[in-house]
Enzyme design. Structure first.
Site, mmCIF file in Angstrom:
data_model
loop_
_atom_site.group_PDB
_atom_site.id
_atom_site.type_symbol
_atom_site.label_atom_id
_atom_site.label_comp_id
_atom_site.label_asym_id
_atom_site.label_seq_id
_atom_site.Cartn_x
_atom_site.Cartn_y
_atom_site.Cartn_z
ATOM 1 N N ASN A 49 3.848 11.302 0.665
ATOM 2 C CA ASN A 49 2.894 10.186 0.737
ATOM 3 C C ASN A 49 1.584 10.521 0.013
ATOM 4 O O ASN A 49 0.565 9.882 0.238
ATOM 5 C CB ASN A 49 2.571 9.856 2.200
ATOM 6 C CG ASN A 49 3.802 9.402 2.959
ATOM 7 O OD1 ASN A 49 4.600 8.638 2.449
ATOM 8 N ND2 ASN A 49 3.968 9.896 4.178
ATOM 9 N N HIS A 135 4.820 0.567 12.895
ATOM 10 C CA HIS A 135 5.024 2.019 12.989
ATOM 11 C C HIS A 135 5.182 2.460 14.445
ATOM 12 O O HIS A 135 4.585 1.862 15.351
ATOM 13 C CB HIS A 135 3.818 2.734 12.365
ATOM 14 C CG HIS A 135 4.008 4.204 12.199
ATOM 15 N ND1 HIS A 135 3.502 5.110 13.096
ATOM 16 C CD2 HIS A 135 4.663 4.907 11.261
ATOM 17 C CE1 HIS A 135 3.821 6.337 12.687
ATOM 18 N NE2 HIS A 135 4.526 6.242 11.573
ATOM 19 N N GLU A 175 0.058 -4.037 9.693
ATOM 20 C CA GLU A 175 -0.170 -2.914 8.767
ATOM 21 C C GLU A 175 -0.512 -3.455 7.383
ATOM 22 O O GLU A 175 -0.023 -4.530 7.007
ATOM 23 C CB GLU A 175 1.087 -2.042 8.702
ATOM 24 C CG GLU A 175 1.345 -1.355 10.023
ATOM 25 C CD GLU A 175 2.631 -0.529 10.053
ATOM 26 O OE1 GLU A 175 3.058 -0.005 9.016
ATOM 27 O OE2 GLU A 175 3.194 -0.417 11.157
ATOM 28 N N SER A 179 5.267 0.992 6.174
ATOM 29 C CA SER A 179 5.610 2.351 5.750
ATOM 30 C C SER A 179 7.027 2.501 5.230
ATOM 31 O O SER A 179 7.293 3.385 4.426
ATOM 32 C CB SER A 179 5.375 3.330 6.896
ATOM 33 O OG SER A 179 6.120 2.955 8.030
ATOM 34 N N ASP A 204 -3.620 -1.392 10.673
ATOM 35 C CA ASP A 204 -3.276 -0.002 10.348
ATOM 36 C C ASP A 204 -3.085 0.038 8.837
ATOM 37 O O ASP A 204 -2.126 -0.532 8.317
ATOM 38 C CB ASP A 204 -1.980 0.376 11.084
ATOM 39 C CG ASP A 204 -1.441 1.742 10.683
ATOM 40 O OD1 ASP A 204 -1.764 2.211 9.582
ATOM 41 O OD2 ASP A 204 -0.665 2.327 11.465
ATOM 42 N N HIS A 207 -1.139 3.250 4.580
ATOM 43 C CA HIS A 207 -0.550 3.334 3.232
ATOM 44 C C HIS A 207 -1.305 2.493 2.198
ATOM 45 O O HIS A 207 -0.874 2.420 1.058
ATOM 46 C CB HIS A 207 0.928 2.924 3.283
ATOM 47 C CG HIS A 207 1.736 3.844 4.136
ATOM 48 N ND1 HIS A 207 2.263 5.030 3.675
ATOM 49 C CD2 HIS A 207 2.069 3.776 5.452
ATOM 50 C CE1 HIS A 207 2.905 5.639 4.653
ATOM 51 N NE2 HIS A 207 2.800 4.899 5.749
ATOM 52 N N LYS A 239 -2.279 10.655 3.810
ATOM 53 C CA LYS A 239 -1.480 9.981 2.767
ATOM 54 C C LYS A 239 -2.256 10.101 1.439
ATOM 55 O O LYS A 239 -2.380 11.200 0.932
ATOM 56 C CB LYS A 239 -1.238 8.517 3.151
ATOM 57 C CG LYS A 239 -0.853 8.335 4.622
ATOM 58 C CD LYS A 239 0.619 8.402 4.883
ATOM 59 C CE LYS A 239 0.937 8.052 6.322
ATOM 60 N NZ LYS A 239 2.049 8.786 6.879
HETATM 61 C C1 LIG Z 1 1.740 3.118 9.229
HETATM 62 C C2 LIG Z 1 1.442 4.448 9.839
HETATM 63 N N1 LIG Z 1 0.597 4.509 10.888
HETATM 64 C C3 LIG Z 1 0.312 5.679 11.482
HETATM 65 C C4 LIG Z 1 0.861 6.859 11.049
HETATM 66 C C5 LIG Z 1 0.553 8.132 11.772
HETATM 67 O O1 LIG Z 1 -0.377 8.855 11.057
HETATM 68 P P1 LIG Z 1 -0.442 10.458 11.159
HETATM 69 O O2 LIG Z 1 0.699 10.969 10.336
HETATM 70 O O3 LIG Z 1 -1.776 10.804 10.612
HETATM 71 O O4 LIG Z 1 -0.290 10.801 12.604
HETATM 72 C C6 LIG Z 1 1.712 6.847 9.930
HETATM 73 C C7 LIG Z 1 2.266 8.089 9.353
HETATM 74 O O5 LIG Z 1 3.160 8.696 9.694
HETATM 75 C C8 LIG Z 1 2.041 5.604 9.334
HETATM 76 O O6 LIG Z 1 2.901 5.541 8.317
#
Ligand SMILES: Cc1ncc(COP(=O)(O)O)c(C=O)c1O
Length: 383
Positions: A49, A135, A175, A179, A204, A207, A239
């Site tokens: 990522n 997610h 989001e 993802s 969120d 990405h 990321k």
């Molecule tokens: C959309 C999304 N939110 C939250 C997370 C969690 O973030 P982190 O990897 O910093 O715990 C991720 C990553 O894995 C993600 O893709």
């Protein structure tokens, strides 16, 4: 040893293996964004990522080293005790200035930030409305919160509207870039709907940050929205910004509240200071240089043009998916690609819905046009 419990765990592991769903960690011997080395063999990497190649950018590494020399390796405490150093404050200020929000709080991970965001901001009179493809960190947070939970069909504004009219005190969570599918909601339409129902919109943007919008300010900016129109935004540093940790940004009231009631913020060691120094440098580079984003976008366009005849998901982002169906097929194709020197992990349930195991291709500014051409040639052969 409690035998009955151990037997239960072993049985669950065997079942996972029988379903081809066992996850096996891979140890990288080297990583430079474009290439990775596993067990002595070098692969072209299409699974990270690290969209802008900042994880190994020399200026970011230097900032990390200087941060360690100046502030120490660890923060030494939770942020409200002794864990908040000058560099944490600088990072928060820099994020607030970049995104145009009043306040920012830092978290050890995006997972923790999403827990804090939903668990602290919602209560039992609220109903959380989450996109079907949210997610795991959002889903778990919503399940653990006192609020009610409803899911709406992926990026479906009409389905969201239908729910908004039927539930009490809705809070909408989505989001910026999904993802696993790489697509985005229509945020202005969603925001207009939320305003009509007086529902907070929580984003969120893990990405989208760094990759989309002017100066990489993220999905809201890319879609012409001011960040301050959203109730709050979570994004992480693991990321496009190339390191680790996360933040929530928004109005002073919302962030003051999370500071007092967000247990993942209060009861957790603050980020290591060198990491904050590295993220500060990544933000500076993100804001000042467009060439990484331009390069990433020319790689995305090249990939989608060359692979137009493959059954790609409809995504204009750095995340490109080819759904293969069964976990067996996704694993077999991923292994065949590895034999050809291409690292492309198979993504299987429960990360994606049953029957939609896939290849998740992530493109980066670090890839060359030849890398993309080779990837598409190999994909065409194995598919
Ligand atoms: C959309 C999304 N939110 C939250 C997370 C969690 O973030 P982190 O990897 O910093 O715990 C991720 C990553 O894995 C993600 O893709």
């Amino acid at each position: 040893m409690p035998q009955a419990k151990l037997a239960q765990l072993s049985q669950a592991l065997e079942q996972r293996a029988a379903q081809q769903l066992l996850r096996v960690p891979v140890t990288l011997e080297r990583y430079d964004g474009r290439l990775l080395v596993v067990a002595g063999k070098s692969y072209l990497n299409f699974s990270a990522n690290d969209y802008l190649g900042l994880a190994t950018e020399p200026q970011v590494l230097q900032a990390f080293a200087e941060g360690a020399a100046r502030f120490g390796a660890g923060s030494s405490g939770s942020p409200l005790v002794t864990g908040q150093h000058a560099v944490h404050q600088q990072l928060s200020d820099s994020l607030a200035d970049w995104l145009g929000v009043e306040r920012v709080l830092l978290f050890s991970s995006g997972f923790a930030a999403n827990q804090a965001m939903l668990l602290s901001l919602s209560n039992k009179t609220d109903t959380l409305l989450l996109d079907k493809l949210s997610h795991a960190s959002l889903i778990d947070a919503a399940l653990h919160s006192e609020a009610g939970l409803k899911r709406f069909a992926h990026n479906d504004i009409a389905a969201l509207q239908n729910l908004l009219g039927r539930v009490s005190q809705p809070m909408v969570v989505t989001e910026g870039v999904f993802s696993m599918d790489g697509d985005s909601p229509d945020l202005p339409a969603m925001l207009a709907l939320c305003q009509r129902y007086d529902a907070p919109l929580l984003l969120d943007d893990a990405h989208g940050l760094g990759v989309l919008g002017p100066q990489g300010r993220g999905t809201a900016a890319a879609q012409g929205l001011s960040q301050s129109a959203l109730f709050c935004t979570m994004a992480n540093f693991g990321k496009a910004l190339g390191s680790g940790g996360a933040f929530i940004g928004g109005s002073k009231t919302v962030l003051d509240y999370i500071e007092q009631f967000g247990r993942h913020y209060i009861y957790s060691t603050a980020l290591p200071p060198p990491l904050c120094a590295a993220v500060l440098k990544s933000i500076e580079l993100c804001r000042a240089d467009n060439w990484r984003r331009d390069k990433l976008y020319s790689n995305i366009v090249l990939f989608r043009t060359l692979a137009a005849d493959l059954a790609l998901l409809n995504s204009q982002s750095a995340i490109q998916g080819v759904v293969l169906g069964s976990s067996e097929r996704a694993l077999a194709v991923s292994n065949q690609l590895k034999q050809q020197g291409i690292w492309l992990s198979a993504i299987r349930p429960p990360t994606v819905p049953q029957g939609s195991a896939r290849l998740r291709i992530t493109l980066s500014a670090a890839h060359t046009a030849d890398d993309i051409t080779l990837l598409v040639q190999q994909l065409r052969q194995v598919l």
